[in-house]
Design an enzyme around this catalytic site. Structure first.
Site, PDB file in Angstrom:
ATOM      1  N   ARG A 189      -0.377   6.785   7.468  1.00 44.42           N
ATOM      2  CA  ARG A 189      -0.115   6.872   6.021  1.00 44.42           C
ATOM      3  C   ARG A 189      -0.574   8.216   5.462  1.00 44.42           C
ATOM      4  O   ARG A 189      -0.083   8.664   4.435  1.00 44.42           O
ATOM      5  CB  ARG A 189      -0.864   5.759   5.278  1.00 44.42           C
ATOM      6  CG  ARG A 189      -0.376   4.351   5.588  1.00 44.42           C
ATOM      7  CD  ARG A 189      -0.969   3.381   4.572  1.00 44.42           C
ATOM      8  NE  ARG A 189      -0.882   1.987   4.971  1.00 44.42           N
ATOM      9  CZ  ARG A 189       0.138   1.184   4.700  1.00 44.42           C
ATOM     10  NH1 ARG A 189       1.186   1.634   4.044  1.00 44.42           N
ATOM     11  NH2 ARG A 189       0.122  -0.079   5.082  1.00 44.42           N
TER      12      ARG A 189
ATOM     13  N   ASP B  46       3.498   3.581   6.839  1.00 44.42           N
ATOM     14  CA  ASP B  46       2.692   3.354   8.044  1.00 44.42           C
ATOM     15  C   ASP B  46       3.485   2.827   9.222  1.00 44.42           C
ATOM     16  O   ASP B  46       4.619   2.359   9.085  1.00 44.42           O
ATOM     17  CB  ASP B  46       1.616   2.308   7.737  1.00 44.42           C
ATOM     18  CG  ASP B  46       2.203   0.901   7.603  1.00 44.42           C
ATOM     19  OD1 ASP B  46       3.198   0.746   6.849  1.00 44.42           O
ATOM     20  OD2 ASP B  46       1.707  -0.024   8.269  1.00 44.42           O
TER      21      ASP B  46
ATOM     22  N   LYS C  89       0.804  -1.204   0.000  1.00 43.42           N
ATOM     23  CA  LYS C  89       0.000   0.000   0.000  1.00 43.42           C
ATOM     24  C   LYS C  89       0.846   1.267   0.000  1.00 43.42           C
ATOM     25  O   LYS C  89       0.361   2.350  -0.333  1.00 43.42           O
ATOM     26  CB  LYS C  89      -0.865   0.037   1.275  1.00 43.42           C
ATOM     27  CG  LYS C  89      -1.877  -1.038   1.416  1.00 43.42           C
ATOM     28  CD  LYS C  89      -2.576  -0.851   2.792  1.00 43.42           C
ATOM     29  CE  LYS C  89      -3.354  -2.079   3.127  1.00 43.42           C
ATOM     30  NZ  LYS C  89      -3.853  -2.018   4.538  1.00 43.42           N
ATOM     31  N   GLY C  90       2.096   1.141   0.426  1.00 45.42           N
ATOM     32  CA  GLY C  90       2.906   2.325   0.719  1.00 45.42           C
ATOM     33  C   GLY C  90       3.016   3.357  -0.392  1.00 45.42           C
ATOM     34  O   GLY C  90       3.214   4.537  -0.129  1.00 45.42           O
TER      35      GLY C  90
ATOM     36  N   GLU D  37       7.922   2.911  -5.815  1.00 40.33           N
ATOM     37  CA  GLU D  37       7.923   2.304  -4.475  1.00 40.33           C
ATOM     38  C   GLU D  37       8.207   3.383  -3.439  1.00 40.33           C
ATOM     39  O   GLU D  37       8.982   4.307  -3.695  1.00 40.33           O
ATOM     40  CB  GLU D  37       8.997   1.202  -4.453  1.00 40.33           C
ATOM     41  CG  GLU D  37       9.227   0.527  -3.128  1.00 40.33           C
ATOM     42  CD  GLU D  37       8.029  -0.257  -2.603  1.00 40.33           C
ATOM     43  OE1 GLU D  37       6.990   0.367  -2.355  1.00 40.33           O
ATOM     44  OE2 GLU D  37       8.152  -1.484  -2.421  1.00 40.33           O
TER      45      GLU D  37
ATOM     46  N   PHE E 128      12.850   4.656  11.741  1.00 42.29           N
ATOM     47  CA  PHE E 128      11.560   4.146  11.269  1.00 42.29           C
ATOM     48  C   PHE E 128      10.720   5.353  10.870  1.00 42.29           C
ATOM     49  O   PHE E 128      10.482   6.250  11.679  1.00 42.29           O
ATOM     50  CB  PHE E 128      10.864   3.325  12.355  1.00 42.29           C
ATOM     51  CG  PHE E 128       9.715   2.538  11.789  1.00 42.29           C
ATOM     52  CD1 PHE E 128       9.922   1.286  11.245  1.00 42.29           C
ATOM     53  CD2 PHE E 128       8.437   3.083  11.756  1.00 42.29           C
ATOM     54  CE1 PHE E 128       8.867   0.570  10.679  1.00 42.29           C
ATOM     55  CE2 PHE E 128       7.381   2.374  11.191  1.00 42.29           C
ATOM     56  CZ  PHE E 128       7.597   1.122  10.656  1.00 42.29           C
ATOM     57  N   VAL E 129      10.299   5.383   9.605  1.00 42.87           N
ATOM     58  CA  VAL E 129       9.611   6.580   9.111  1.00 42.87           C
ATOM     59  C   VAL E 129       8.149   6.298   8.772  1.00 42.87           C
ATOM     60  O   VAL E 129       7.784   5.195   8.361  1.00 42.87           O
ATOM     61  CB  VAL E 129      10.343   7.201   7.889  1.00 42.87           C
ATOM     62  CG1 VAL E 129      11.626   7.871   8.333  1.00 42.87           C
ATOM     63  CG2 VAL E 129      10.604   6.174   6.807  1.00 42.87           C
TER      64      VAL E 129
ATOM     65  N   ASP F 287      14.275  -0.693   1.728  1.00 49.56           N
ATOM     66  CA  ASP F 287      14.813  -0.907   3.070  1.00 49.56           C
ATOM     67  C   ASP F 287      15.811  -2.071   2.968  1.00 49.56           C
ATOM     68  O   ASP F 287      16.964  -1.863   2.576  1.00 49.56           O
ATOM     69  CB  ASP F 287      13.603  -1.200   3.961  1.00 49.56           C
ATOM     70  CG  ASP F 287      13.906  -1.149   5.438  1.00 49.56           C
ATOM     71  OD1 ASP F 287      15.074  -1.068   5.795  1.00 49.56           O
ATOM     72  OD2 ASP F 287      12.963  -1.205   6.243  1.00 49.56           O
TER      73      ASP F 287
HETATM   74  C1  PRP Z   1       7.191  -1.619   2.992  1.00 47.43           C
HETATM   75  C2  PRP Z   1       7.418  -0.631   1.871  1.00 47.43           C
HETATM   76  C3  PRP Z   1       8.111  -1.448   0.818  1.00 47.43           C
HETATM   77  C4  PRP Z   1       8.875  -2.480   1.643  1.00 47.43           C
HETATM   78  C5  PRP Z   1      10.312  -2.102   1.688  1.00 47.43           C
HETATM   79  O1  PRP Z   1       6.026  -2.311   2.683  1.00 47.43           O
HETATM   80  O2  PRP Z   1       6.214  -0.088   1.408  1.00 47.43           O
HETATM   81  O3  PRP Z   1       7.200  -2.104  -0.020  1.00 47.43           O
HETATM   82  O4  PRP Z   1       8.320  -2.464   2.950  1.00 47.43           O
HETATM   83  O5  PRP Z   1      11.019  -2.985   2.500  1.00 47.43           O
HETATM   84  P1  PRP Z   1      12.152  -3.974   1.990  1.00 47.43           P
HETATM   85  O6  PRP Z   1      13.086  -3.180   1.137  1.00 47.43           O
HETATM   86  O7  PRP Z   1      12.781  -4.402   3.298  1.00 47.43           O
HETATM   87  O8  PRP Z   1      11.529  -5.102   1.280  1.00 47.43           O
HETATM   88  P2  PRP Z   1       5.177  -3.136   3.738  1.00 47.43           P
HETATM   89  O9  PRP Z   1       5.488  -4.580   3.624  1.00 47.43           O
HETATM   90  O10 PRP Z   1       5.307  -2.493   5.085  1.00 47.43           O
HETATM   91  O11 PRP Z   1       3.711  -2.979   3.199  1.00 47.43           O
HETATM   92  P3  PRP Z   1       2.891  -1.643   2.905  1.00 47.43           P
HETATM   93  O12 PRP Z   1       3.435  -1.072   1.620  1.00 47.43           O
HETATM   94  O13 PRP Z   1       1.498  -2.135   2.796  1.00 47.43           O
HETATM   95  O14 PRP Z   1       3.097  -0.697   4.066  1.00 47.43           O
END
Ligand code: PRP
Length: 186
Positions: free
Chosen positions: A173, A167, A51-52, A107, A160-161, A111
């Site tokens: 969000r 979120d 969703k991010g 994206e 942590f942002v 991370d």
């Molecule tokens: C978060 C973010 C990226 C991912 C990055 O998504 O939106 O998609 O983590 O992390 P990584 O580089 O360690 O893989 P999340 O799984 O929290 O889902 P969301 O987008 O629904 O918040």
């Protein structure tokens, strides 16, 4: 708990603003110009990783002038908190056959790199005309797999942002800026 106490607890978690709305919109305008220059009139498919990326997508798609379609995939790697589960799950796939598209993945954050590394591998197998990745945020100090976006709008330290799509346990969000989340002292 009373509503005012709940609201106070919610707001106290927003430790400090890291990237302002103005800084975000200036960076998005630059990203839009970069996309226009690269594709030079050729149609593109912007793919948002949910969703991010939903807020980022809404702004980037309005900053480009080349013919553009949008699509979404949903990936999940964190559950309920601030710690990565290490497992990337695709919970919703793209509807489009991408073999006739110049694909631009949007994206919110890179991370560990796992999510995009997996998604890029998966989409390359579908033979798009071309594939680029634009990340709003890059946190290189957390990388566990070798992955780099083609463009990253901001490089941030290991905080942590939250906000602008990102979120903590699904909240925050909707903040229009990016902030540091006040985690408990370790
Ligand atoms: C978060 C973010 C990226 C991912 C990055 O998504 O939106 O998609 O983590 O992390 P990584 O580089 O360690 O893989 P999340 O799984 O929290 O889902 P969301 O987008 O629904 O918040």
């Amino acid at each position: 708990m009373e509503n005012t106490t709940l609201m106070q607890a919610y707001e106290e978690k927003i430790k400090r603003v890291l990237i302002t709305e103005e800084e975000i919109s200036a960076a998005i305008a630059r990203a839009g110009k970069e996309i226009d220059a690269i594709y030079d009139g050729r149609p593109i498919l912007l793919v948002g990783i949910l969703k991010g990326s939903f807020v980022f997508m809404a702004d980037v798609c309005r900053a480009v002038t080349v013919p553009c379609e949008v699509g979404f995939m949903c990936a999940k790697s964190y559950y309920e908190g601030t710690v990565s589960s290490g497992v990337v799950k695709i919970t919703m796939d793209l509807q489009q056959d991408i073999s006739n598209y110049h694909v631009v993945i949007l994206e919110d954050i890179v991370d560990t790199g796992r999510t995009l590394s997996d998604i890029v591998k998966m989409l390359r197998l579908r033979n798009p005309l071309s594939l680029r990745v634009i990340a709003l945020l890059d946190k290189p100090s957390r990388r566990l797999v070798d992955f780099r976006a083609d463009t990253s709008l901001f490089t941030i330290p290991d905080h942590f942002v939250i906000g602008y799509g990102l979120d903590c346990a699904e909240q925050y969000r909707n903040l229009p800026y990016i902030a540091e989340y006040a985690e408990k002292e370790k």
